[in-house]
Structure formats: structure tokens, C-alpha cells
Design a protein around this motif. Structure first.
Motif, mmCIF file in Angstrom:
data_model
loop_
_atom_site.group_PDB
_atom_site.id
_atom_site.type_symbol
_atom_site.label_atom_id
_atom_site.label_comp_id
_atom_site.label_asym_id
_atom_site.label_seq_id
_atom_site.Cartn_x
_atom_site.Cartn_y
_atom_site.Cartn_z
ATOM 1 N N ILE A 260 0.812 -1.208 0.012
ATOM 2 C CA ILE A 260 -0.134 0.149 0.177
ATOM 3 C C ILE A 260 0.889 1.281 0.068
ATOM 4 O O ILE A 260 1.706 1.580 1.038
ATOM 5 N N HIS A 261 0.917 2.126 -0.849
ATOM 6 C CA HIS A 261 1.476 3.406 -1.195
ATOM 7 C C HIS A 261 0.757 4.415 -0.786
ATOM 8 O O HIS A 261 1.217 5.482 -0.452
ATOM 9 N N HIS A 262 -0.624 4.430 -1.093
ATOM 10 C CA HIS A 262 -1.635 5.555 -0.455
ATOM 11 C C HIS A 262 -2.966 4.971 0.108
ATOM 12 O O HIS A 262 -3.448 4.285 -0.277
ATOM 13 N N LEU A 263 -2.961 5.569 1.249
ATOM 14 C CA LEU A 263 -3.803 5.100 2.004
ATOM 15 C C LEU A 263 -5.318 5.064 1.890
ATOM 16 O O LEU A 263 -6.149 4.463 2.019
ATOM 17 N N HIS A 264 -5.603 6.031 0.729
ATOM 18 C CA HIS A 264 -7.017 6.137 0.031
ATOM 19 C C HIS A 264 -7.092 5.691 -1.111
ATOM 20 O O HIS A 264 -8.024 6.284 -1.871
ATOM 21 N N ALA A 265 -6.254 4.827 -1.774
ATOM 22 C CA ALA A 265 -6.446 4.151 -3.193
ATOM 23 C C ALA A 265 -6.308 2.858 -3.065
ATOM 24 O O ALA A 265 -5.198 2.408 -2.364
ATOM 25 N N SER A 266 -6.973 2.078 -3.829
ATOM 26 C CA SER A 266 -6.753 0.496 -3.608
ATOM 27 C C SER A 266 -5.558 0.154 -4.308
ATOM 28 O O SER A 266 -5.198 0.731 -5.299
ATOM 29 N N ALA A 267 -4.972 -0.935 -3.845
ATOM 30 C CA ALA A 267 -3.749 -1.418 -4.522
ATOM 31 C C ALA A 267 -4.177 -1.948 -5.693
ATOM 32 O O ALA A 267 -3.304 -2.348 -6.601
ATOM 33 N N ARG B 26 1.349 -5.080 2.997
ATOM 34 C CA ARG B 26 2.441 -4.148 3.606
ATOM 35 C C ARG B 26 2.234 -2.935 3.267
ATOM 36 O O ARG B 26 1.903 -2.412 2.404
ATOM 37 N N LEU B 27 2.491 -1.748 4.411
ATOM 38 C CA LEU B 27 2.381 -0.397 4.299
ATOM 39 C C LEU B 27 3.578 0.099 4.175
ATOM 40 O O LEU B 27 4.655 -0.223 4.691
ATOM 41 N N ALA B 28 3.875 0.946 2.959
ATOM 42 C CA ALA B 28 4.988 1.598 2.249
ATOM 43 C C ALA B 28 5.438 2.510 3.654
ATOM 44 O O ALA B 28 6.612 2.898 3.904
ATOM 45 N N ASP B 29 4.494 3.166 4.029
ATOM 46 C CA ASP B 29 4.824 4.219 5.149
ATOM 47 C C ASP B 29 3.597 4.373 6.060
ATOM 48 O O ASP B 29 2.374 4.485 5.773
ATOM 49 N N ILE B 30 3.940 4.024 7.505
ATOM 50 C CA ILE B 30 2.793 4.334 8.330
ATOM 51 C C ILE B 30 2.845 5.276 9.116
ATOM 52 O O ILE B 30 1.840 5.475 10.019
ATOM 53 N N ARG B 31 3.529 6.214 8.739
ATOM 54 C CA ARG B 31 3.347 7.474 9.234
ATOM 55 C C ARG B 31 1.763 8.231 9.138
ATOM 56 O O ARG B 31 1.338 8.248 8.086
ATOM 57 N N GLY B 32 1.435 8.636 10.002
ATOM 58 C CA GLY B 32 0.295 9.556 10.151
ATOM 59 C C GLY B 32 -1.082 8.514 9.905
ATOM 60 O O GLY B 32 -2.237 9.031 9.576
ATOM 61 N N LEU B 33 -1.047 7.252 10.248
ATOM 62 C CA LEU B 33 -1.948 6.259 10.358
ATOM 63 C C LEU B 33 -3.166 6.774 11.419
ATOM 64 O O LEU B 33 -4.491 6.537 11.207
ATOM 65 N N ASP C 211 1.518 -6.053 7.834
ATOM 66 C CA ASP C 211 2.842 -5.462 8.146
ATOM 67 C C ASP C 211 3.100 -4.265 8.618
ATOM 68 O O ASP C 211 3.351 -3.368 8.108
ATOM 69 N N ALA C 212 2.182 -4.065 9.737
ATOM 70 C CA ALA C 212 2.232 -2.698 10.437
ATOM 71 C C ALA C 212 2.095 -3.040 11.673
ATOM 72 O O ALA C 212 1.261 -3.275 12.458
ATOM 73 N N GLU C 213 3.195 -2.660 12.507
ATOM 74 C CA GLU C 213 3.686 -2.863 13.765
ATOM 75 C C GLU C 213 2.724 -2.308 14.740
ATOM 76 O O GLU C 213 2.669 -1.028 14.499
#
Length: 218
Positions: A140-147, A165-172, A196-198
Motif C-alpha cells: 500500500i503506497h497510498h492510504l486512500h487508493a486501492s492497491a 505491507r504499508l510502505a509508510d505507516i506515518r500518520g495512520l 506488516d504494520a507493527e
């Protein structure tokens, strides 16, 4: 493969209709230029080299299909327009661009389909079928767009698995709904879902618009 990446007509050297006099070996190293008939590629990781991992970067067209067999890994990153469909039977096939999977149906019978398309996710122009103990792995590269966007039907057989797997979990934040598969209603469900998002717990949410994951901080 060599013929599909040959230079266009008009070159002086052996300019015959079979095109063998206009081979472009540099271009051929990046895979097919067209599937004029059904193509089955067998790659075994134990053989090493390009049999273990290869990347096809051309824009592939044609009326044929692609079937991936063997334990090796193949990545597609072109703007592909082949119409015969895509089958993952064994090993790993990576969709690394929006139109990597062509314009036909996509069937994952075994092994793993890895979707890692940073711009807009990957698109399935036909139906998507996942069966057996196969795995869909998405980044997942964008939280609001389907992979993975599916225009046709989505059918999940018994034993199908999903790995995210989330490419970036900042701002979740504390809780977020992350779209994974976009499209119509989904028939069936994944036997297992791993993320994969601890620090987050994931719950699949199916709607008329596809499948999302509700991530909640533990």
C-alpha cells in the motif's frame, strides 16, 4: 521474444518479412514486446540468474496470454495491452505498474501475485480469481487508493491468502480504513489476512465497492 522486439521495417540489413535480420538484442533483454500467442514462462529459482528473478519492462501488446510457472520471480512494469489474460500458477509474479497485468482476466492458482504499483495501484480489466493456497501480496503506497482495482468479478476460493505491507505507516492515527481491492462485490473470503504494520490489528471489511482493512492501534 526476439522477433517481438525487433527493429521496425525500413532498415537496410536483411530487411525481410521474418525480421530476423533486424534483431535488437538490447531491447530483447527487457522481455517480450508482444504476446502473439499464449506464452508460458517457466523460471526455477535453483537455476540462478534470470531463472531466479527477471524483469520485463516493455509495453507488451498482442492477443496472447501469460502463464507464470516455476519457483522464480518475474516482474512486469510496462503499460501492457495484451488481451489473453494472466495466470500465476507458481512462484512470484509482480505487477509493478498500473497496467502491468494487461487487459484480460487474472487468475492466481498457486504461488504469489505481488502488487507493488506506486502510481495508482494495479488494474485488472477483467475478472480476478484466486484459488487454492495462493497468495495476494499488496504494498500500500497510498492510504486512500486501492492497491488492486478490478473491473470485473472478484472470486476468492477456499485457502486464498492476503498479505498487506504499508510502505509508510506515518500518520495512520488510531484507526483507519485502508482500501485494498476496489471493484464490485467480492465472492468468498480470504482464509488468512496478515498485515506488516507493527502495533496495529487488522480486520477485513467487505463492501459493495470491494475489500478494505480496518487498522486499529493496539
Amino acid at each position: 521474444m526476439l522477433r517481438t522486439t525487433a527493429l521496425p521495417s525500413g532498415y537496410v540489413l536483411l530487411d525481410g518479412p521474418e525480421m530476423w535480420g533486424r534483431l535488437n538484442l538490447f531491447a530483447a533483454a527487457d522481455g517480450y514486446g508482444a504476446f502473439d500467442e499464449d506464452v508460458c514462462v517457466v523460471m526455477n529459482a535453483a537455476d540462478g540468474g534470470f531463472a531466479a528473478a527477471d524483469a520485463w519492462r516493455h509495453d507488451i501488446d498482442g492477443c496472447g496470454s501469460l502463464t507464470k510457472r516455476g519457483t522464480g520471480a518475474l516482474a512486469l512494469s510496462g503499460t501492457n495491452r495484451y488481451e489473453g489474460g494472466t495466470v500465476v500458477a507458481e512462484g512470484v509474479l509482480t505487477a509493478a505498474s498500473r497496467d502491468a497485468l494487461g487487459r484480460g482476466d487474472v487468475e492466481v492458482r498457486g504461488g504469489r501475485l505481488h502488487v507493488d504499483a506506486p502510481v495508482g495501484g494495479a488494474r485488472v480489466c477483467g475478472d480476478y480469481l484466486q484459488s487454492g493456497t495462493s497468495e495476494l501480496e499488496v504494498t500500500i503506497h497510498h492510504l486512500h487508493a486501492s492497491a488492486l482495482d478490478v473491473r470485473g468479478r472478484v472470486t476468492l476460493g477456499q485457502g486464498a491468502r492476503l498479505s498487506v505491507r504499508l510502505a509508510d505507516i506515518r500518520g495512520l492515527g488510531r484507526e483507519v480504513l485502508v482500501p485494498v481491492i476496489g471493484g464490485g462485490p467480492i465472492r468468498g473470503e480470504f482464509a488468512s489476512v496478515t498485515v506488516d504494520a507493527e502495533g496495529y490489528r487488522a480486520v477485513p471489511v467487505s463492501t459493495g465497492a470491494g475489500l478494505s482493512l480496518r487498522l486499529t492501534r493496539r
